[in-house]
Write an enzyme that holds these catalytic residues in place. Structure first.
Site, PDB file in Angstrom:
ATOM      1  NE  ARG A 257     -10.414  21.221 -47.090  1.00  0.00           N
ATOM      2  CZ  ARG A 257      -9.054  20.579 -46.643  1.00  0.00           C
ATOM      3  NH1 ARG A 257      -8.729  20.662 -45.572  1.00  0.00           N
ATOM      4  NH2 ARG A 257      -8.685  19.573 -47.424  1.00  0.00           N
ATOM      5  CE1 TYR A 258     -12.801  25.381 -43.896  1.00  0.00           C
ATOM      6  CE2 TYR A 258     -10.410  25.559 -44.140  1.00  0.00           C
ATOM      7  CZ  TYR A 258     -11.319  25.083 -43.605  1.00  0.00           C
ATOM      8  OH  TYR A 258     -11.085  23.861 -42.724  1.00  0.00           O
TER       9      TYR A 258
ATOM     10  NE  ARG B  50     -10.553  30.535 -43.689  1.00  0.00           N
ATOM     11  CZ  ARG B  50     -11.552  30.260 -43.798  1.00  0.00           C
ATOM     12  NH1 ARG B  50     -12.606  30.718 -44.633  1.00  0.00           N
ATOM     13  NH2 ARG B  50     -11.836  29.426 -42.791  1.00  0.00           N
TER      14      ARG B  50
ATOM     15  CB  CYS C   5      10.538  22.218 -41.896  1.00  0.00           C
ATOM     16  SG  CYS C   5       9.079  22.337 -42.380  1.00  0.00           S
TER      17      CYS C   5
ATOM     18  CB  CYS D 130       7.352  18.008 -36.283  1.00  0.00           C
ATOM     19  SG  CYS D 130       7.800  19.721 -36.378  1.00  0.00           S
TER      20      CYS D 130
ATOM     21  CB  CYS E  91       5.143  16.824 -40.031  1.00  0.00           C
ATOM     22  SG  CYS E  91       4.783  17.865 -41.619  1.00  0.00           S
TER      23      CYS E  91
ATOM     24  NE  ARG F 123      -0.316  21.036 -45.405  1.00  0.00           N
ATOM     25  CZ  ARG F 123      -0.387  22.034 -44.763  1.00  0.00           C
ATOM     26  NH1 ARG F 123       0.773  22.750 -44.225  1.00  0.00           N
ATOM     27  NH2 ARG F 123      -1.582  22.681 -44.487  1.00  0.00           N
TER      28      ARG F 123
ATOM     29  CG  ASP G 269      -3.984  16.440 -38.697  1.00  0.00           C
ATOM     30  OD1 ASP G 269      -5.253  16.407 -38.529  1.00  0.00           O
ATOM     31  OD2 ASP G 269      -3.313  17.317 -39.139  1.00  0.00           O
TER      32      ASP G 269
ATOM     33  CG  ASP H  90      -7.832  19.813 -40.309  1.00  0.00           C
ATOM     34  OD1 ASP H  90      -8.876  20.078 -41.109  1.00  0.00           O
ATOM     35  OD2 ASP H  90      -6.843  20.488 -40.400  1.00  0.00           O
TER      36      ASP H  90
ATOM     37  CE  LYS I 214      -7.395  25.340 -39.890  1.00  0.00           C
ATOM     38  NZ  LYS I 214      -7.096  25.197 -41.356  1.00  0.00           N
TER      39      LYS I 214
HETATM   40  C1  LIG Z   1      -6.272  26.062 -42.056  1.00  0.00           C
HETATM   41  C2  LIG Z   1      -6.602  26.345 -43.375  1.00  0.00           C
HETATM   42  C3  LIG Z   1      -6.956  27.553 -43.769  1.00  0.00           C
HETATM   43  C4  LIG Z   1      -6.973  28.657 -42.958  1.00  0.00           C
HETATM   44  O1  LIG Z   1      -8.035  28.810 -41.998  1.00  0.00           O
HETATM   45  P1  LIG Z   1      -8.554  29.605 -40.745  1.00  0.00           P
HETATM   46  O2  LIG Z   1      -9.510  29.093 -40.006  1.00  0.00           O
HETATM   47  O3  LIG Z   1      -8.907  30.805 -41.601  1.00  0.00           O
HETATM   48  O4  LIG Z   1      -7.254  30.112 -40.242  1.00  0.00           O
HETATM   49  C5  LIG Z   1      -7.159  27.717 -45.057  1.00  0.00           C
HETATM   50  N1  LIG Z   1      -7.178  26.829 -45.989  1.00  0.00           N
HETATM   51  C6  LIG Z   1      -6.867  25.455 -45.500  1.00  0.00           C
HETATM   52  C7  LIG Z   1      -6.978  24.399 -46.651  1.00  0.00           C
HETATM   53  C8  LIG Z   1      -6.598  25.373 -44.144  1.00  0.00           C
HETATM   54  O5  LIG Z   1      -6.422  23.830 -43.785  1.00  0.00           O
HETATM   55  S1  SF4 Z   2       4.844  20.136 -38.452  1.00  0.00           S
HETATM   56 FE1  SF4 Z   2       5.620  19.874 -40.508  1.00  0.00          FE
HETATM   57  S2  SF4 Z   2       5.418  21.639 -41.758  1.00  0.00           S
HETATM   58 FE2  SF4 Z   2       5.381  22.219 -39.433  1.00  0.00          FE
HETATM   59  S3  SF4 Z   2       7.508  22.677 -38.825  1.00  0.00           S
HETATM   60 FE3  SF4 Z   2       7.051  20.492 -38.393  1.00  0.00          FE
HETATM   61  S4  SF4 Z   2       7.886  19.311 -40.197  1.00  0.00           S
HETATM   62 FE4  SF4 Z   2       7.448  21.564 -40.803  1.00  0.00          FE
END
Ligand SMILES: *Cc1c(COP(=O)(O)O)cnc(C)c1O
Ligand code: SF4
Length: 393
Positions: A120-121, A124, A133, A137, A140, A142, A302, A339, A346
């Site tokens: 996305r960015y 990175r 996991c 949580c 979560c 995801r 989220d 987010d 972010k």
């Molecule tokens: C959070 C995230 C990152 C890392 O972001 P930083 O601000 O550099 O910690 C990279 N890619 C995605 C898709 C993210 O959600």
């Molecule tokens: S938030 Fe989701 S990915 Fe993170 S530790 Fe909890 S269950 Fe695992």
């Protein structure tokens, strides 16, 4: 169903007495992983006042709790900050009129086809290596992949992800996440990290997100740390939401990671009822920097299915931030983040301390400042009284 539960109880050391006597550091992490509670009925034997949620909850998101985490839970109080994070409740039923999504961050849209890389960015990438996991949580972000049978990360996908990182020399920063990458064996991690280092020398920063140290601290072994050190993993960001999660065992394993030269960061999720309180946050972040863990981000919960009851309103998040900045050590103050829906990424949530205003006579601007304690000062010298130079990137 009942039969499987009884079978589990006999084999997984689930009784209250056994749990009271259980020493999580006396058993391998793999065995402890296998002893996880995976149904609220199993916890009925250990805790009081367990909500008898119906089976539909499990269709949306599984339950999984290590004995170590169960030991941290208050036996009687359902509002215990540990129980709130992990025990399924009726509150997870979708609130009418409230939008919840499974991929609210639009990560699928930014996923490189055929891989588990979210790109996305600039420069990175997020590499979602694992879909498991130690403990799940309820909030979560995801859920679409974590613990979902369809969301597994295939070996081929991992190979293609490493190919992508190797082929794109503009990538400087790789963030391994999931799920929890530390659910993998040391050998598998050795392979993945080794391949990234060997095939992508352009990667300057290699980091990992893991909640293992909070959920199954004995996963952090000297052997694991030797692997991480060998491949120069530079940072582990962990996820602690309440001071109650900081135990002597966690502290001990943080030191093991730090001895391997790994910088540690803290990511916290702002959760109603758990940590939406200035005193709780101050204590959490101070304990973190005392251990040498730098508070990095506080995320807004989220808008994920079944987590709406945890969302802390924006205005309250601003207040929480203001309760930290100036009041505790600067390095203990994290950045608050929401987010953006649909892949905006972010976005920092920042209270306004300094603002520029037009002068009444139209001759320019002045800058009005407010400090952490509410004192104000005006700094006309900072105003826009000259033509700004033009910058080029
Ligand atoms: C959070 C995230 C990152 C890392 O972001 P930083 O601000 O550099 O910690 C990279 N890619 C995605 C898709 C993210 O959600
Ligand atoms: S938030 Fe989701 S990915 Fe993170 S530790 Fe909890 S269950 Fe695992």
């Amino acid at each position: 169903m009942l039969q499987t539960i009884e079978f589990n109880i006999q084999n997984k050391l689930l009784t209250r007495e056994a749990l009271d006597a259980y020493d999580p550091s006396a058993e391998s992490w793999q065995k402890q992983f296998a002893r996880r509670y995976t149904h609220h009925c199993e916890l009925n034997d250990v805790l009081n006042n367990v909500e008898n949620v119906d089976q539909t909850v499990y269709g949306k998101f599984a339950v999984s709790i290590t004995p170590y985490v169960a030991q941290l839970m208050d036996r009687d109080d359902p509002m215990c900050p540990i129980r709130l994070q992990y025990m399924p409740t009726f509150a997870e039923e979708t609130k009418p009129g409230f939008v919840t999504m499974l991929d609210q961050l639009g990560e699928e849209g930014d996923t490189v086809p055929g891989t588990s890389i979210v790109h996305r960015y600039p420069r990175r990438v997020l590499f979602l290596v694992s879909n498991a996991c130690a403990t799940l949580c309820r909030f979560c972000t995801r859920k679409r992949m974590v613990s979902q049978p369809t969301g597994s990360v295939h070996k081929d996908e991992i190979e293609r992800s490493i190919d992508y990182i190797a082929a794109n020399t503009q990538i400087q920063d790789v963030l391994l996440s999931g799920g929890d990458p530390l659910t993998f064996s040391d050998e598998r991690l050795d392979y993945i990290l080794g391949e990234i280092r060997r095939r992508a020398p352009h990667v300057r920063f290699l980091r990992m997100g893991s909640r293992m140290i909070v959920q199954l601290p004995t996963r952090i072994t000297p052997e694991l740390c030797a692997v991480l050190e060998k491949h120069r993993l530079q940072m582990v960001n962990t996820h602690i939401n309440h001071p109650k999660e900081i135990t002597p065992l966690l502290r001990e394993r943080v030191k093991v990671l730090q001895k391997a030269g790994i910088m540690m960061g803290l990511q916290t999720v702002c959760l109603k009822g758990v940590n939406d309180d200035v005193d709780v946050m101050r204590e959490l972040f101070l304990q973190a920097i005392e251990m040498g863990i730098r508070p990095y981000y506080v995320y807004s919960t989220d808008m994920v299915e079944g987590a709406h009851h945890f969302i802390v309103p924006y205005q309250r998040m601003l207040e929480l931030y203001e309760g930290l900045r100036g009041w505790i050590s600067g390095p203990a103050v994290p950045t608050f983040i929401v987010d953006g829906l649909g892949g905006l990424g972010k976005l920092p949530i920042i209270p306004i301390y300094v603002k520029e205003e037009e002068l009444p006579d139209g001759s320019g601007t002045t800058v009005k400042c407010r400090n952490y304690a509410g004192k104000t000062v005006e700094m006309p010298g900072l105003g826009r009284d000259y033509a700004l130079p033009t910058h080029s990137n």
